[in-house]
Write a protein that holds these residues in place. Structure first.
Motif, PDB file in Angstrom:
ATOM      1  N   ARG A  30       6.189  -4.078 -16.313  1.00  0.00           N
ATOM      2  CA  ARG A  30       6.567  -4.575 -14.979  1.00  0.00           C
ATOM      3  C   ARG A  30       5.408  -4.234 -14.053  1.00  0.00           C
ATOM      4  N   PHE A  55       2.816  -5.098 -10.414  1.00  0.00           N
ATOM      5  CA  PHE A  55       2.610  -5.708  -9.104  1.00  0.00           C
ATOM      6  C   PHE A  55       1.224  -5.333  -8.586  1.00  0.00           C
ATOM      7  N   HIS A  63       3.338   1.580  -0.346  1.00  0.00           N
ATOM      8  CA  HIS A  63       2.217   0.661  -0.582  1.00  0.00           C
ATOM      9  C   HIS A  63       2.493  -0.638   0.166  1.00  0.00           C
ATOM     10  N   THR A  66       2.623  -4.464  -0.719  1.00  0.00           N
ATOM     11  CA  THR A  66       2.611  -5.379  -1.870  1.00  0.00           C
ATOM     12  C   THR A  66       1.918  -6.693  -1.531  1.00  0.00           C
ATOM     13  N   PHE A 110       4.177  -9.525  -6.574  1.00  0.00           N
ATOM     14  CA  PHE A 110       4.997  -8.940  -7.630  1.00  0.00           C
ATOM     15  C   PHE A 110       4.861  -9.835  -8.860  1.00  0.00           C
ATOM     16  N   HIS A 146       3.875  -6.250   4.726  1.00  0.00           N
ATOM     17  CA  HIS A 146       4.725  -5.161   5.224  1.00  0.00           C
ATOM     18  C   HIS A 146       4.688  -4.008   4.234  1.00  0.00           C
ATOM     19  N   THR A 203       7.242  -1.414   2.675  1.00  0.00           N
ATOM     20  CA  THR A 203       8.679  -1.129   2.568  1.00  0.00           C
ATOM     21  C   THR A 203       8.914   0.380   2.674  1.00  0.00           C
ATOM     22  N   ARG A 219      15.439   0.746   1.214  1.00  0.00           N
ATOM     23  CA  ARG A 219      16.215  -0.397   0.702  1.00  0.00           C
ATOM     24  C   ARG A 219      17.701  -0.066   0.792  1.00  0.00           C
ATOM     25  N   TYR A 274       5.201   4.489 -10.013  1.00  0.00           N
ATOM     26  CA  TYR A 274       4.114   3.520 -10.001  1.00  0.00           C
ATOM     27  C   TYR A 274       2.838   4.155 -10.554  1.00  0.00           C
TER      28      TYR A 274
END
Ligand code: 2AM
Length: 183
Positions: free
Chosen positions: A3, A5, A41, A43, A46, A128, A130, A133, A170
């Protein structure tokens, strides 16, 4: 599969500034899963799950995509939420400064990824960082003291993301320098 990004990393001090902002936001907003400072970070793209054998070729094309771009001077701007503060899923801090160049860079990254079969972005790029969430979209109160901070991004980073109940981890897989000289 991996996975992955592509993002801009943030200087250590800036993560500290944002961590302090998150503390203030936490007092006003319960039920938000806040991002740990080390995981913050910006992004650019993704990628989703990619075969491990694609990492090197994608990294090579990211070098080509990033190379002509100049380092980006960015400043932290206001807090916001997606899709909006009345039904927030994501709480973020925006950036100002070289945002046009940031959008062009994101587009070049998107193109580089598309050549490896990764679907192109359909939504316009909105840079942006993040901060948190929400599982259940809720009202958020972002009326805290504004953050101040600036940074110069000189590279983009291809990250591996490993999800676990304790939060995402990450790991940088590859860095591509922004070598443009402007103009
Ligand atoms: P965002 O949080 O900055 O909006 C790693 O998961 C990064 O990839 C996240 O910071 C997230 O961006 C971004 N991303 C974009 N689309 C995603 C998706 N469908 N699932 C997970 N992450 C996504």
């Amino acid at each position: 599969m991996i996975r992955a990004f592509v993002a801009l990393d943030l200087p250590y001090e800036l993560k500290g500034t944002l961590a302090a902002a998150v503390e203030r936001l936490t007092e006003r907003n319960r039920g938000v899963r806040w991002v740990r400072p080390e995981g913050m970070h910006l992004t650019l793209k993704f990628l989703g799950d990619i075969p491990e054998t694609d990492v090197q070729p994608i990294a090579g094309d990211l070098d080509v995509a990033a190379g002509p771009c100049s380092p980006l001077r960015l400043r932290l701007s206001g807090f916001g939420a997606f899709p909006g503060p009345k039904k927030a899923r994501v709480v973020w801090v925006g950036v100002s400064g070289d945002t046009e160049a940031l959008g062009s860079l994101a587009k070049r990254v998107d193109e580089a990824c598309a050549s490896h079969g990764i679907p192109r972005e359909r939504r316009p790029f909105a840079g942006h960082i993040t901060l948190g969430r929400l599982r259940v979209p809720s009202v958020v109160d972002l009326r805290v003291e504004p953050v101040q901070g600036a940074f110069v991004a000189e590279e983009i980073v291809l990250y591996r993301s490993e999800l676990s109940p304790g939060g995402a981890r990450y790991t940088p897989l590859h860095k591509s320098r922004l070598k443009g000289t402007g103009g």
